[in-house]
Write a protein that holds these residues in place. Structure first.
Motif, PDB file in Angstrom:
ATOM      1  N   MET A  24       0.826  -1.208   0.000  1.00 12.38           N
ATOM      2  CA  MET A  24       0.000   0.000   0.000  1.00 12.38           C
ATOM      3  C   MET A  24       0.860   1.259   0.000  1.00 12.38           C
ATOM      4  SD  MET A  24      -3.057  -0.879  -0.421  1.00 12.38           S
ATOM      5  CE  MET A  24      -3.906   0.648  -0.113  1.00 12.38           C
ATOM      6  N   LYS A  25       2.002   1.230   0.685  1.00 13.04           N
ATOM      7  CA  LYS A  25       2.925   2.373   0.649  1.00 13.04           C
ATOM      8  C   LYS A  25       3.456   2.589  -0.759  1.00 13.04           C
ATOM      9  CE  LYS A  25       4.376   2.408   5.412  1.00 13.04           C
ATOM     10  NZ  LYS A  25       5.385   2.890   6.304  1.00 13.04           N
ATOM     11  N   ILE A  26       3.840   1.509  -1.432  1.00 20.41           N
ATOM     12  CA  ILE A  26       4.365   1.627  -2.790  1.00 20.41           C
ATOM     13  C   ILE A  26       3.298   2.170  -3.733  1.00 20.41           C
ATOM     14  CG2 ILE A  26       5.189   0.274  -4.773  1.00 20.41           C
ATOM     15  CD1 ILE A  26       6.640  -1.522  -2.707  1.00 20.41           C
ATOM     16  N   ILE A  27       2.078   1.655  -3.630  1.00 17.87           N
ATOM     17  CA  ILE A  27       0.978   2.132  -4.480  1.00 17.87           C
ATOM     18  C   ILE A  27       0.691   3.607  -4.227  1.00 17.87           C
ATOM     19  CG2 ILE A  27      -1.503   1.901  -4.909  1.00 17.87           C
ATOM     20  CD1 ILE A  27      -1.100  -1.137  -4.398  1.00 17.87           C
ATOM     21  N   ALA A  28       0.693   4.026  -2.966  1.00 16.57           N
ATOM     22  CA  ALA A  28       0.435   5.431  -2.638  1.00 16.57           C
ATOM     23  C   ALA A  28       1.539   6.337  -3.163  1.00 16.57           C
ATOM     24  CB  ALA A  28       0.289   5.599  -1.126  1.00 16.57           C
ATOM     25  N   ILE A  29       2.796   5.914  -3.050  1.00 14.57           N
ATOM     26  CA  ILE A  29       3.907   6.738  -3.548  1.00 14.57           C
ATOM     27  C   ILE A  29       3.844   6.852  -5.066  1.00 14.57           C
ATOM     28  CG2 ILE A  29       6.413   6.805  -3.815  1.00 14.57           C
ATOM     29  CD1 ILE A  29       6.574   5.672  -0.940  1.00 14.57           C
ATOM     30  N   ILE A  30       3.530   5.784  -5.757  1.00 19.30           N
ATOM     31  CA  ILE A  30       3.380   5.842  -7.214  1.00 19.30           C
ATOM     32  C   ILE A  30       2.245   6.781  -7.588  1.00 19.30           C
ATOM     33  CG2 ILE A  30       2.699   4.487  -9.244  1.00 19.30           C
ATOM     34  CD1 ILE A  30       4.258   2.134  -7.985  1.00 19.30           C
ATOM     35  N   ASP A  31       1.125   6.721  -6.860  1.00 16.50           N
ATOM     36  CA  ASP A  31      -0.007   7.605  -7.118  1.00 16.50           C
ATOM     37  C   ASP A  31       0.355   9.066  -6.873  1.00 16.50           C
ATOM     38  OD1 ASP A  31      -2.792   7.851  -7.859  1.00 16.50           O
ATOM     39  OD2 ASP A  31      -3.145   8.459  -5.772  1.00 16.50           O
ATOM     40  N   ILE A  32       1.120   9.333  -5.834  1.00 15.94           N
ATOM     41  CA  ILE A  32       1.562  10.700  -5.541  1.00 15.94           C
ATOM     42  C   ILE A  32       2.435  11.219  -6.681  1.00 15.94           C
ATOM     43  CG2 ILE A  32       3.053  12.085  -4.034  1.00 15.94           C
ATOM     44  CD1 ILE A  32       2.070  10.303  -1.707  1.00 15.94           C
ATOM     45  N   LEU A  33       3.371  10.400  -7.143  1.00 17.60           N
ATOM     46  CA  LEU A  33       4.274  10.848  -8.200  1.00 17.60           C
ATOM     47  C   LEU A  33       3.566  11.031  -9.534  1.00 17.60           C
ATOM     48  CD1 LEU A  33       7.410   8.709  -7.316  1.00 17.60           C
ATOM     49  CD2 LEU A  33       7.069  11.163  -6.938  1.00 17.60           C
ATOM     50  N   LYS A  34       2.509  10.277  -9.792  1.00 15.20           N
ATOM     51  CA  LYS A  34       1.748  10.432 -11.034  1.00 15.20           C
ATOM     52  C   LYS A  34       0.858  11.667 -11.002  1.00 15.20           C
ATOM     53  CE  LYS A  34       1.310   5.673 -12.617  1.00 15.20           C
ATOM     54  NZ  LYS A  34       0.361   4.561 -12.834  1.00 15.20           N
ATOM     55  N   ASN A  35       0.297  11.995  -9.831  1.00 14.72           N
ATOM     56  CA  ASN A  35      -0.695  13.064  -9.720  1.00 14.72           C
ATOM     57  C   ASN A  35      -0.225  14.165  -8.781  1.00 14.72           C
ATOM     58  OD1 ASN A  35      -2.561  11.507 -11.296  1.00 14.72           O
ATOM     59  ND2 ASN A  35      -2.905  10.268  -9.488  1.00 14.72           N
ATOM     60  N   LYS A  36       0.922  14.754  -9.066  1.00 13.23           N
ATOM     61  CA  LYS A  36       1.477  15.780  -8.186  1.00 13.23           C
ATOM     62  C   LYS A  36       0.556  16.996  -8.054  1.00 13.23           C
ATOM     63  CE  LYS A  36       6.273  14.665  -9.071  1.00 13.23           C
ATOM     64  NZ  LYS A  36       7.525  15.111  -9.683  1.00 13.23           N
ATOM     65  N   ASP A  37      -0.231  17.280  -9.095  1.00 15.10           N
ATOM     66  CA  ASP A  37      -1.093  18.455  -9.058  1.00 15.10           C
ATOM     67  C   ASP A  37      -2.418  18.211  -8.331  1.00 15.10           C
ATOM     68  OD1 ASP A  37      -1.698  16.678 -11.098  1.00 15.10           O
ATOM     69  OD2 ASP A  37      -2.628  18.219 -12.347  1.00 15.10           O
ATOM     70  N   LEU A  38      -2.725  16.976  -7.976  1.00 11.70           N
ATOM     71  CA  LEU A  38      -3.982  16.658  -7.299  1.00 11.70           C
ATOM     72  C   LEU A  38      -3.790  16.389  -5.806  1.00 11.70           C
ATOM     73  CD1 LEU A  38      -5.673  14.328  -9.926  1.00 11.70           C
ATOM     74  CD2 LEU A  38      -6.139  16.732  -9.491  1.00 11.70           C
ATOM     75  N   ILE A  39      -2.737  16.942  -5.222  1.00  9.83           N
ATOM     76  CA  ILE A  39      -2.434  16.717  -3.817  1.00  9.83           C
ATOM     77  C   ILE A  39      -2.602  18.027  -3.065  1.00  9.83           C
ATOM     78  CG2 ILE A  39      -0.627  15.996  -2.205  1.00  9.83           C
ATOM     79  CD1 ILE A  39       0.496  14.267  -4.446  1.00  9.83           C
ATOM     80  N   ARG A  40      -3.200  17.975  -1.874  1.00  8.40           N
ATOM     81  CA  ARG A  40      -3.463  19.184  -1.095  1.00  8.40           C
ATOM     82  C   ARG A  40      -2.189  19.879  -0.638  1.00  8.40           C
ATOM     83  NH1 ARG A  40      -8.938  19.140   0.286  1.00  8.40           N
ATOM     84  NH2 ARG A  40      -9.822  17.048   0.280  1.00  8.40           N
ATOM     85  N   TRP A  41      -1.172  19.125  -0.259  1.00  8.80           N
ATOM     86  CA  TRP A  41       0.067  19.695   0.245  1.00  8.80           C
ATOM     87  C   TRP A  41       1.194  19.369  -0.722  1.00  8.80           C
ATOM     88  CZ3 TRP A  41      -2.914  16.550   3.612  1.00  8.80           C
ATOM     89  CH2 TRP A  41      -3.760  17.276   4.453  1.00  8.80           C
ATOM     90  N   ASN A  42       2.391  19.783  -0.383  1.00 11.13           N
ATOM     91  CA  ASN A  42       3.563  19.493  -1.200  1.00 11.13           C
ATOM     92  C   ASN A  42       3.738  17.974  -1.314  1.00 11.13           C
ATOM     93  OD1 ASN A  42       6.068  19.247  -2.361  1.00 11.13           O
ATOM     94  ND2 ASN A  42       7.053  20.733  -1.029  1.00 11.13           N
ATOM     95  N   TYR A  43       4.020  17.503  -2.512  1.00 15.98           N
ATOM     96  CA  TYR A  43       4.123  16.052  -2.715  1.00 15.98           C
ATOM     97  C   TYR A  43       5.273  15.432  -1.929  1.00 15.98           C
ATOM     98  CZ  TYR A  43       7.994  16.496  -6.062  1.00 15.98           C
ATOM     99  OH  TYR A  43       9.202  16.726  -6.658  1.00 15.98           O
TER     100      TYR A  43
END
Length: 68
Positions: A24-43
């Motif tokens: 789940m950590k790996i999936i979340a990190i991949i999702d963060i790196l793919k969608n940097k503009d859809l995150i509330r705070w700094n990626y």
């Protein structure tokens, strides 16, 4: 009781939890790196939270991600 003995005795419980947590950590990190503009705070902050906080991936999916 030694920690190694404890892990060996409870491997049937510990291993699936560890595999789930790491995957789940790996999936979340991949999702963060793919969608940097859809995150509330700094990626970078979100990657640190996901990496170092237990169940940090749950925090990311509940509070850190903006609905598209």
């Amino acid at each position: 009781m030694d920690i190694i003995e404890y892990l060996i005795e409870n491997a049937a419980i510990v291993l699936p939890i560890l595999v789930l947590e790491i995957s789940m950590k790996i999936i979340a990190i991949i999702d963060i790196l793919k969608n940097k503009d859809l995150i509330r705070w700094n990626y970078k902050i979100m990657i640190a939270i996901v990496t170092f906080v237990t169940l940090g991936w749950g925090f990311y999916y509940l509070f850190g991600k903006v609905e598209s």
